[in-house]
Design a protein around this motif. Structure first.
Motif, PDB file in Angstrom:
ATOM      1  N   ASP A  67       0.816  -1.222   0.000  1.00  0.00           N
ATOM      2  CA  ASP A  67       0.000   0.000   0.000  1.00  0.00           C
ATOM      3  C   ASP A  67       0.849   1.272   0.000  1.00  0.00           C
ATOM      4  O   ASP A  67       0.400   2.324   0.449  1.00  0.00           O
ATOM      5  N   ARG A  68       2.076   1.198  -0.495  1.00  0.00           N
ATOM      6  CA  ARG A  68       2.951   2.380  -0.579  1.00  0.00           C
ATOM      7  C   ARG A  68       3.088   2.884  -2.015  1.00  0.00           C
ATOM      8  O   ARG A  68       3.944   3.723  -2.279  1.00  0.00           O
ATOM      9  N   ASP A  69       2.280   2.389  -2.927  1.00  0.00           N
ATOM     10  CA  ASP A  69       2.310   2.806  -4.330  1.00  0.00           C
ATOM     11  C   ASP A  69       3.686   2.572  -4.957  1.00  0.00           C
ATOM     12  O   ASP A  69       4.199   3.391  -5.721  1.00  0.00           O
ATOM     13  N   ILE A  70       4.297   1.442  -4.606  1.00  0.00           N
ATOM     14  CA  ILE A  70       5.586   1.060  -5.181  1.00  0.00           C
ATOM     15  C   ILE A  70       5.364  -0.115  -6.121  1.00  0.00           C
ATOM     16  O   ILE A  70       4.848  -1.157  -5.695  1.00  0.00           O
ATOM     17  N   PRO A  71       5.716   0.013  -7.414  1.00  0.00           N
ATOM     18  CA  PRO A  71       5.518  -1.099  -8.353  1.00  0.00           C
ATOM     19  C   PRO A  71       6.344  -2.311  -7.943  1.00  0.00           C
ATOM     20  O   PRO A  71       7.458  -2.177  -7.419  1.00  0.00           O
ATOM     21  N   HIS A 131      -2.376  -8.517  -3.740  1.00  0.00           N
ATOM     22  CA  HIS A 131      -3.634  -7.784  -3.922  1.00  0.00           C
ATOM     23  C   HIS A 131      -4.585  -8.027  -2.759  1.00  0.00           C
ATOM     24  O   HIS A 131      -5.210  -7.092  -2.237  1.00  0.00           O
ATOM     25  N   SER A 153      -3.797  -6.127   0.357  1.00  0.00           N
ATOM     26  CA  SER A 153      -3.726  -4.675   0.211  1.00  0.00           C
ATOM     27  C   SER A 153      -5.076  -4.026   0.501  1.00  0.00           C
ATOM     28  O   SER A 153      -6.091  -4.701   0.658  1.00  0.00           O
ATOM     29  N   ARG A 185      -6.702  -2.542  -1.585  1.00  0.00           N
ATOM     30  CA  ARG A 185      -7.474  -2.631  -2.818  1.00  0.00           C
ATOM     31  C   ARG A 185      -8.160  -3.990  -2.977  1.00  0.00           C
ATOM     32  O   ARG A 185      -8.675  -4.311  -4.039  1.00  0.00           O
ATOM     33  N   THR A 209      -5.822  -3.728  -8.866  1.00  0.00           N
ATOM     34  CA  THR A 209      -4.450  -4.114  -9.190  1.00  0.00           C
ATOM     35  C   THR A 209      -4.370  -4.637 -10.613  1.00  0.00           C
ATOM     36  O   THR A 209      -5.211  -5.444 -11.024  1.00  0.00           O
ATOM     37  N   ARG A 256      -0.944   8.406 -15.533  1.00  0.00           N
ATOM     38  CA  ARG A 256      -2.096   7.834 -14.814  1.00  0.00           C
ATOM     39  C   ARG A 256      -3.407   8.045 -15.565  1.00  0.00           C
ATOM     40  O   ARG A 256      -4.453   8.305 -14.972  1.00  0.00           O
ATOM     41  N   ASP A 265      -6.457   4.690 -11.594  1.00  0.00           N
ATOM     42  CA  ASP A 265      -5.719   4.547 -10.334  1.00  0.00           C
ATOM     43  C   ASP A 265      -5.501   3.056 -10.116  1.00  0.00           C
ATOM     44  O   ASP A 265      -6.432   2.331  -9.762  1.00  0.00           O
ATOM     45  N   ALA A 308      -2.706  -0.227  -8.798  1.00  0.00           N
ATOM     46  CA  ALA A 308      -1.458  -0.751  -8.252  1.00  0.00           C
ATOM     47  C   ALA A 308      -0.873  -1.664  -9.326  1.00  0.00           C
ATOM     48  O   ALA A 308      -1.603  -2.451  -9.941  1.00  0.00           O
TER      49      ALA A 308
END
Length: 672
Positions: A357-361, A380, A383, A385, A434, A458, A472, A474
């Motif tokens: 959940d840190r928006d890191i791919p 997923h 998370s 999401r 995701t 985005r 938006d 992940a």
């Protein structure tokens, strides 16, 4: 042959010869011509290679789990009618086929077999491909097929959709055109609805589901509507029958709640159905439509995705439930489910938890079959999401000419062969959830620049459109290829690589892991939850020595077969393993001490025991003289297997008996 519904002015399934139907077929023929196909074209065979077909089946394993029992029921209805039943994926590739052996052979001559693609761009007008394009049930009879080689067929196909309206695949019944029956299309349509209903219930087996119809006697039939209700009373989805009866779109339904639709609450529903055998509720919508309603609420029993399933149940504290329903012990799920004792996997899980959940791919590396998609699904599910879509795209399985449209979507008429109403694309479908890009190393170079731009901005612009759609998502990517080497050879964009590589993790191959036994137990528990078998000592040793080139996917497939072969028995022996696997094990390296189970003492019923008989031999002793013809035949089979190195096919040829006879006698001798 495939059946048809009663003629309707706007239906594409109207009887042959009706003008709407003629126009429908002609439109498909025009598309086929525009694709460069000719009617006299010979049917070319271009099947997926064995490994690619296995991968396609694995990706669609859940679809098959829901479709298989329905296909079996459908087969009983068309048996001995020179017909076959086909299941395809959303791209039109045939995954499974069942039917009359003679007709299967005939169909094989025109490439109607697993691994072949029957989309319109490949085979022209046909029920499967045209149903995919039109997203509607389709009948194509005899000469209506674009390719003349297929004019001996009559095909009835119905698309299968998930609860959000995304195409899952197609169910088709194909037969000799001379055996055309008007009811076939009805059977196919009902069967597709049955699969969709199973999928909806499986997706929501831990939520309240309302089954309803305006007539009480239709509840429990394929005509009923099914409505999924969240813990807070929000409406989470419905089957197509439910949407039709309510007169709502899926989007409109999801904007409503149980009180706003029916003027009642979840508490009132639970209270009404608290007692067994409660009568249906009678509820009226705000529009004045009255329905009879029953409620169902099933606890999830186990995860199911190739034995490593990750269908996450809602946390027990958040589940609405009647007071009389006991709460089962929570099963491990998400990342916790992957923890089976291997130190390398523990490190992978620990790293993922730090960036969750840190928006890191996330970029997952590893050999084919190591469980990259399973890991992505676990991420997923753990998370924030988790309640939103998880959309997987295999960049290697989609034709290069279609991958851009699949990813970015397209407007109506954007290109020849596009579906009639356009499509949103996988990026838009994943909005809020995701996106998993599997085999990203196989993405065409020219599309990599566009994907990079989408990830940076985005937003995505569908083909043929000027409108930009914000997204938006992940992002999780995976590949078995060496992307750094590809960058050096100008086969992969370096800027995209660094955009995908927020955190790179390598999944170890199965032969390098220390948790083979734990994984084996978990897979067998998933395959046979009521009576999970154990491995015999010889099979366990064989598994430890085998290098597992196909990794976890291969292990799951081997165990799935063995679990079926050993049904009713408590132990999996070498006799339950596939001949192909045994032969691979022999070629892979030093052969284990015994690929055939050692002889076990003969268990003779007490009434047949005679004091004059010598004691039965132990596994390490020289076998004594057989005490019966049955035991003699068993000893002969064991000797033949020993001489054949465990190859059951070779032993059956030497003894001139069937493989089934060998399996049966070995199970009998082992007390099965």
């Amino acid at each position: 042959m495939t059946p048809v519904a009663k003629p309707q002015a706007s239906s594409i399934e109207c009887a042959p010869g009706a003008s709407p139907r003629t126009a429908f077929i002609e439109r498909s023929h025009e598309r086929s011509k525009a694709l460069g196909l000719t009617r006299a074209e010979k049917c070319e065979f271009d099947p997926l290679v064995r490994s690619d077909l296995a991968l396609a089946r694995e990706r669609n394993h859940r679809l098959y789990l829901h479709a298989a029992p329905v296909m079996h029921l459908l087969l009983e209805q068309i048996v001995n009618t020179e017909s076959m039943i086909l299941l395809t994926d959303a791209q039109g590739t045939i995954l499974h086929a069942v039917g009359d052996d003679h007709f299967l052979a005939r169909a094989g001559r025109v490439a109607l077999m697993p691994g072949e693609n029957w989309a319109e761009h490949s085979k022209g007008t046909n029920a499967i491909g045209t149903a995919l394009f039109e997203e509607a049930p389709t009948l194509v009879h005899a000469g209506e097929h674009f390719m003349l080689a297929n004019d001996f067929l009559t095909c009835s196909a119905a698309p299968i959709f998930d609860p959000r309206g995304a195409m899952l695949g197609v169910l088709d019944v194909t037969g000799d055109h001379r055996g055309y029956h008007q009811h076939t299309m009805g059977l196919v349509r009902m069967s597709a609805r049955m699969i969709e209903n199973h999928w909806l219930s499986d997706d929501n087996n831990n939520r309240l589901r309302l089954h309803f119809h305006s007539r009480a006697e239709f509840i429990g039939t394929l005509l009923e509507g099914i409505l999924v209700v969240g813990a807070d009373g929000r409406l989470l989805g419905a089957n197509r029958g439910g949407l039709d009866q309510l007169g709502l779109s899926d989007a409109a339904l999801r904007a409503m709640s149980l009180p706003s639709l029916f003027g009642t609450t979840t508490a009132a529903v639970y209270d009404h159905f608290r007692m067994p055998m409660s009568a249906p509720m009678r509820l009226t919508t705000v529009c004045g439509k009255t329905f009879f309603v029953t409620a169902r609420f099933d606890w999830p029993s186990r995860p199911v995705i190739a034995g490593l399933g990750l269908d996450e149940p809602t946390p027990a504290a958040a589940r609405p439930r009647p007071a009389t329903v006991p709460v089962p012990a929570a099963a491990p799920h998400g990342l916790q489910y992957l923890r089976t004792g291997d130190a390398q996997i523990e490190q992978v899980v620990a790293k993922i938890r730090r960036i969750l959940d840190r928006d890191i791919p996330l970029l997952i590396l590893g050999e084919t079959g190591t469980g990259k998609e399973v890991l992505a699904r676990a991420v997923h599910q753990d998370s924030k999401r988790a309640s939103q879509p998880f959309v997987a795209v295999n960049c290697a399985s989609i034709p290069e000419s279609l991958i851009e449209a699949e990813l970015f979507g397209y407007e109506d008429g954007a290109f020849t062969g596009a579906r009639r109403k356009g499509a949103p694309g996988r990026l838009v479908q994943a909005n809020g959830g995701t996106l998993f890009l599997d085999e990203i190393g196989d993405m065409p170079l020219q599309l990599q620049a566009r994907l990079l731009r989408v990830l940076q901005e985005r937003s995505v612009t569908p083909l043929g459109s000027n409108k930009s759609i914000p997204i938006d998502i992940a992002l999780i990517s995976a590949t078995h290829r060496n992307l750094r080497e590809m960058i050096e050879h100008n086969e992969f964009r370096e800027d995209l690589y660094y955009r995908l590589n927020g955190l790179a993790l390598r999944l170890p191959s199965l032969r390098d892991r220390s948790d083979l036994e734990a994984m084996t137990r978990r897979i067998l528990q998933a395959e046979r939850p009521q009576d999970a078998p154990e491995l015999s000592a010889q099979v366990a040793e064989l598994f430890r020595r085998y290098p597992w080139p196909g990794n976890i996917r291969q292990l799951a497939n081997v165990l799935r077969t063995a679990a079926v072969m050993s049904a009713g028995e408590h132990q999996i022996t070498v006799a339950h393993l596939s001949d192909d696997f045994i032969e691979d094990a022999r070629r892979a390296g030093p052969r284990p001490p015994a690929l055939v189970e050692p002889a076990r003492p003969l268990e003779i019923p007490p009434a047949a025991v005679q004091s004059s008989l010598a004691p039965a031999p132990t596994p390490t002793s020289i076998p004594a003289t057989p005490h019966s013809l049955e035991q003699a035949s068993i000893e002969m089979i064991r000797a033949a297997l020993e001489a054949a190195g465990g190859n059951i096919s070779a032993a059956s040829k030497q003894l001139r008996i069937s493989r089934n006879t060998i399996y049966r006698k070995l199970r009998w001798s082992n007390g099965g």
